[in-house]
Design an enzyme around this catalytic site. Structure first.
Site, PDB file in Angstrom:
ATOM      1  N   HIS A 197       7.078 -22.194 102.770  1.00  0.00           N
ATOM      2  CA  HIS A 197       6.423 -22.051 101.447  1.00  0.00           C
ATOM      3  C   HIS A 197       6.261 -20.863 100.932  1.00  0.00           C
ATOM      4  O   HIS A 197       5.141 -20.537 100.609  1.00  0.00           O
ATOM      5  CB  HIS A 197       5.287 -22.877 101.371  1.00  0.00           C
ATOM      6  CG  HIS A 197       5.446 -24.485 101.445  1.00  0.00           C
ATOM      7  ND1 HIS A 197       5.566 -25.282 100.718  1.00  0.00           N
ATOM      8  CD2 HIS A 197       5.581 -25.179 102.748  1.00  0.00           C
ATOM      9  CE1 HIS A 197       5.944 -26.566 101.253  1.00  0.00           C
ATOM     10  NE2 HIS A 197       5.768 -26.395 102.332  1.00  0.00           N
ATOM     11  N   HIS A 218      10.639 -25.561 107.760  1.00  0.00           N
ATOM     12  CA  HIS A 218      11.854 -26.394 107.151  1.00  0.00           C
ATOM     13  C   HIS A 218      12.926 -25.455 106.500  1.00  0.00           C
ATOM     14  O   HIS A 218      12.525 -25.166 105.141  1.00  0.00           O
ATOM     15  CB  HIS A 218      11.376 -27.636 106.401  1.00  0.00           C
ATOM     16  CG  HIS A 218      10.094 -27.356 105.577  1.00  0.00           C
ATOM     17  ND1 HIS A 218       9.866 -26.305 104.491  1.00  0.00           N
ATOM     18  CD2 HIS A 218       8.847 -28.180 105.567  1.00  0.00           C
ATOM     19  CE1 HIS A 218       8.774 -26.401 104.026  1.00  0.00           C
ATOM     20  NE2 HIS A 218       8.317 -27.504 104.584  1.00  0.00           N
ATOM     21  N   ASP A 275       9.019 -33.776 109.709  1.00  0.00           N
ATOM     22  CA  ASP A 275       8.082 -33.680 108.268  1.00  0.00           C
ATOM     23  C   ASP A 275       7.790 -34.990 107.702  1.00  0.00           C
ATOM     24  O   ASP A 275       7.555 -35.092 106.552  1.00  0.00           O
ATOM     25  CB  ASP A 275       9.136 -32.572 107.624  1.00  0.00           C
ATOM     26  CG  ASP A 275       7.751 -32.030 106.338  1.00  0.00           C
ATOM     27  OD1 ASP A 275       6.720 -32.364 106.433  1.00  0.00           O
ATOM     28  OD2 ASP A 275       8.209 -31.716 105.215  1.00  0.00           O
TER      29      ASP A 275
HETATM   30 ZN    ZN Z   1       6.262 -28.057 103.666  1.00  0.00          ZN
END
Ligand code: ZN
Length: 397
Positions: A197, A218, A275
């Site tokens: 992020h 991710h 996730d």
């Molecule tokens: Zn995330």
């Protein structure tokens, strides 16, 4: 106990007609005591599972799971054990319950839930500590995280985070002011620090690796796109070689062709995660992810504006997708959800492969890689989708 006549996935390769012996300590904790060709005769009193026609793989490890079966860990940390009890149906024997950006009290509650240990009589997947995703994330790549709870990196905030207090992995944006000191501190505590992020440039990402970052959350999602003049965090994760790379292989988060390219580049540094959020193992509908309501259909979980909000991918489906996307071998695909995450967490001697001395975390799979039965510490846990048919036909105990 013996599991016999299986195709056993060992560090040395596939062992056809193989057998695994599990020994139990006083607490009933099972370890692998032998891996060998199926013996002609077995001790007459030993329980035996005949796994002819099945593959015996190491138990799967998921480093990023937000919830499942209708429960969101960030909203209700107390549901971790109840979800854990059902995860073996997907071959998962250990995992990191993931707490997304939320008030400080939420992570503290989740730490307490893990430190208190399982409820009496628990069988199920073993949480190996929390994955705390946030709150030190870049506002510009917040994804499904509530911006009201994002904060600047703060040493005081993470002072008690360590594997001893049930924190295994922390995702943060390395380019934020103050991040370097937090990365240093957490890495020194033995926490795996991950970049995610993030709007980090290539140089900022490499600076983060120098400070101790060893994982990327991710890949491609919630970071700058790979650009040939500014490779960004994605390019640094792929090229630098020091970090293990998390990837969501549901075919939506990352195009299958790019999954293949990543595999060709990163190989054993690649780690498949789900996730997954609350809707995994539940019907389509409206679910919570942290503070937000997420609409879930047959394939995806999204915020009202269309932003992907976790997945509904199971880890056994991730394995099958990955082989389909890349054409890699089963052993290579399994490594991304067994040895690679075990190594990252410093558990390579105990978990992630089938060898004497390791925890008896095992999955029996059909040749088309559906889960039949899962063992956590040698104890038979929740069964997979294909258990019924194999239980009646093939497994004798
Ligand atoms: Zn995330």
């Amino acid at each position: 106990m013996w599991i016999v006549r299986a195709t056993v996935v060992t560090p040395a390769g596939m062992l056809a007609d193989g057998a695994v012996e599990i020994g139990y300590d006083a607490r009933g904790w099972g370890r692998i005591t032998a891996v060998a060709p199926t013996p002609a005769t077995l001790p007459p009193d030993a329980p035996v599972i005949d796994a002819a026609g099945l593959i015996l793989a190491p138990g799967f490890i998921d480093l990023q799971l937000n919830g499942a079966f209708g429960h969101d860990f960030t909203q209700r940390p107390e549901m971790i054990w109840s979800v854990a009890a059902q995860l073996p149906r997907y071959g998962v024997t250990s995992f990191l319950p993931t707490i997304i950006t939320s008030p400080a009290v939420t992570a503290r509650q989740a730490q307490q839930v893990l430190l208190a240990g399982p409820p009496p009589g628990f069988t199920g997947a073993q949480p190996l500590g929390l994955h705390i995703e946030g709150p030190f994330l870049n506002r510009g790549k917040k994804g499904a995280h509530n911006p009201a709870h994002l904060r600047a990196p703060d040493l005081a905030y993470v002072r008690d985070w360590s594997p001893q207090t049930a924190v295994a992995l922390v995702t943060l944006a390395p380019e934020l002011p103050g991040a370097t000191a937090v990365i240093h501190h957490l890495a020194q505590q033995g926490v795996v620090v991950s970049a995610g992020h993030s709007l980090a440039t290539y140089a900022q990402a490499v600076h983060g690796f120098n400070a101790g970052i060893r994982y990327g959350t991710h890949l491609f999602n919630a970071m700058l796109s790979l650009h040939h003049r500014e490779p960004g965090l994605a390019g640094a994760l792929l090229g630098d070689g020091r970090a293990t790379i998390g990837l969501i292989p549901d075919g939506l988060h990352v195009h299958p062709a790019l999954v293949k390219l990543v595999w060709q580049t990163a190989g054993a540094r690649l780690n498949l995660v789900t996730d997954a959020m609350a809707a995994l193992g539940a019907a389509p509908g409206a679910y919570q992810l942290g503070d937000f309501t997420v609409t879930v259909d047959e394939t995806s979980a999204r915020l009202a504006d269309g932003t992907l909000a976790g997945s509904i991918l199971s880890l056994d489906a991730a394995l099958r997708n990955f082989i389909q996307f890349t054409g890699c071998t089963l052993a290579e695909a399994l490594a991304t959800i067994t040895t690679t995450p075990a190594q990252l967490l410093g558990l390579a001697g105990r978990k992630g492969h089938i060898a004497p001395g390791c925890d008896a975390d095992l999955v029996l799979l059909t040749p088309d890689l559906q889960v039949v039965k899962t063992f956590v510490n040698g104890r038979s846990a929740e069964c997979g989708a294909r258990n019924e048919e194999y239980h009646t036909n093939k497994l004798t105990n």
